[in-house]
Design an enzyme around this catalytic site. Sequence first.
Site, mmCIF file in Angstrom:
data_model
loop_
_atom_site.group_PDB
_atom_site.id
_atom_site.type_symbol
_atom_site.label_atom_id
_atom_site.label_comp_id
_atom_site.label_asym_id
_atom_site.label_seq_id
_atom_site.Cartn_x
_atom_site.Cartn_y
_atom_site.Cartn_z
ATOM 1 C CG HIS A 260 9.750 -7.363 11.095
ATOM 2 N ND1 HIS A 260 9.628 -6.097 11.621
ATOM 3 C CD2 HIS A 260 10.390 -8.088 12.021
ATOM 4 C CE1 HIS A 260 10.151 -6.080 12.820
ATOM 5 N NE2 HIS A 260 10.633 -7.265 13.098
ATOM 6 C CG HIS A 297 10.701 -14.621 16.589
ATOM 7 N ND1 HIS A 297 9.812 -13.591 16.766
ATOM 8 C CD2 HIS A 297 11.766 -14.326 17.386
ATOM 9 C CE1 HIS A 297 10.304 -12.719 17.623
ATOM 10 N NE2 HIS A 297 11.496 -13.151 18.033
ATOM 11 C CD GLU A 304 14.140 -11.985 21.722
ATOM 12 O OE1 GLU A 304 14.091 -12.581 20.625
ATOM 13 O OE2 GLU A 304 13.207 -11.300 22.168
ATOM 14 C CE1 TYR A 313 10.550 -3.626 21.306
ATOM 15 C CE2 TYR A 313 11.327 -1.529 22.154
ATOM 16 C CZ TYR A 313 11.559 -2.697 21.458
ATOM 17 O OH TYR A 313 12.778 -2.935 20.913
ATOM 18 C CG HIS A 335 9.525 -14.701 21.622
ATOM 19 N ND1 HIS A 335 10.596 -15.530 21.509
ATOM 20 C CD2 HIS A 335 9.917 -13.519 21.106
ATOM 21 C CE1 HIS A 335 11.598 -14.895 20.952
ATOM 22 N NE2 HIS A 335 11.211 -13.663 20.690
#
Length: 389
Positions: A260, A297, A304, A313, A335
Amino acid sequence: MPYYQVVGEVPRKRHVQFRRPDGGLYAEELMGEEGFSSDSSLLYHRHLPTAIVKAEAVTSPPGTRLEPNLPLAPRHFRTQELSTVGDLVTGRMLLAGNGDVRLSYATSDQPSELYRNSMGDECVYVQRGSVRLESTYGVIEAGAGDYVVVPTGTIHRWVPDGQVNVLAIEASGHIRPPKRYLSQYGQFLEHAPYCERDLRSPAEPLLVEGEEVPVLVRTRGGLTRLVYRNHPFDVVGWDGCLYPFAFNIEDFEPIVKKTHAPPPVHQTFEGPGFVVCSFCPRPLDFHPESIPIPYNHHNVDSDEFMFYVGGDYSARKGSGIDVGSISLHPAGFTHGPQPGAVEAVIDAVSRGITTTSEMAVMVDTFRPLDLGQGALSCEDPGYAWTWAR
Ligand SMILES: [Fe+2]
């Protein structure tokens, strides 16, 4: 902007006599950034760009107040529920902001009056519909997926063709392609996810006749309406490296990794105290044991702000987030994917799924975002607890 453009008629040398067919002089105007030390353009007007006949104070519209994100929580705003009144400038509903950037949402089918934002560049993302940007530089036709960047001080107006929905990113300075995408002289490098050919700018002058034309001007002090003796769209030609342009999110070429990749691979623009990223349809990470959605993270220096504009999503399943949603994941909160999302995507990959259709526009700020009335009026109050279900 990194490269030179010339539109319409300009004299062979700068700062020399350039005459109209009737023998009078065109009026040269320099639009330049950072005190003659950065990008600029020279514009040639039929009339004096300094001739104003009236100045009126304008009361700021209601709903421009910001409140701290307290108690601290991740937030989900449903722009689908917002109904705005006004045009694409005066109808902006403030969602979030800080000293560096203001983020607003607007829906309108009405043309705006002439507008000059003298506080910073604007990047207007068109979520839905078609709209024409008219400015002293000429016209840009924009549609769904376009980021339209309007430099500080550009006199312009928005003319929708039917209903248009936009996210407006108003900077306190200049919005530019990330430096790491550019050569030391400003050309896009081969590793950049887009390049000059993907940018659209005005192709010809826009000439409009008119007298006593009002222009709404925004400065740090507030709003003023200046009335110009002649219509400001009187530029017969311009050249330079400073002008409005559009870039469509479909032209962003995603960069993928075996495992990722974090959001900097999606970066599209940078501004003072924030970045703009484009999450686009792309192949999933291809390590045989990869987990092709984000790990949990805590980007400790950033808030954000993510606007979900299309596709599916997988990391957000079960959270209530849908196309049109905005999530705000602030510093102070870790999150990550919703419960079960990691297992679900591993299962999907084992069944042969190799791509993601997600599409989102993200603004990461380096100072906390306060909340606007627009966001608070469409908040999903249960979102913060969806990871603990
Ligand atoms: Fe994130």
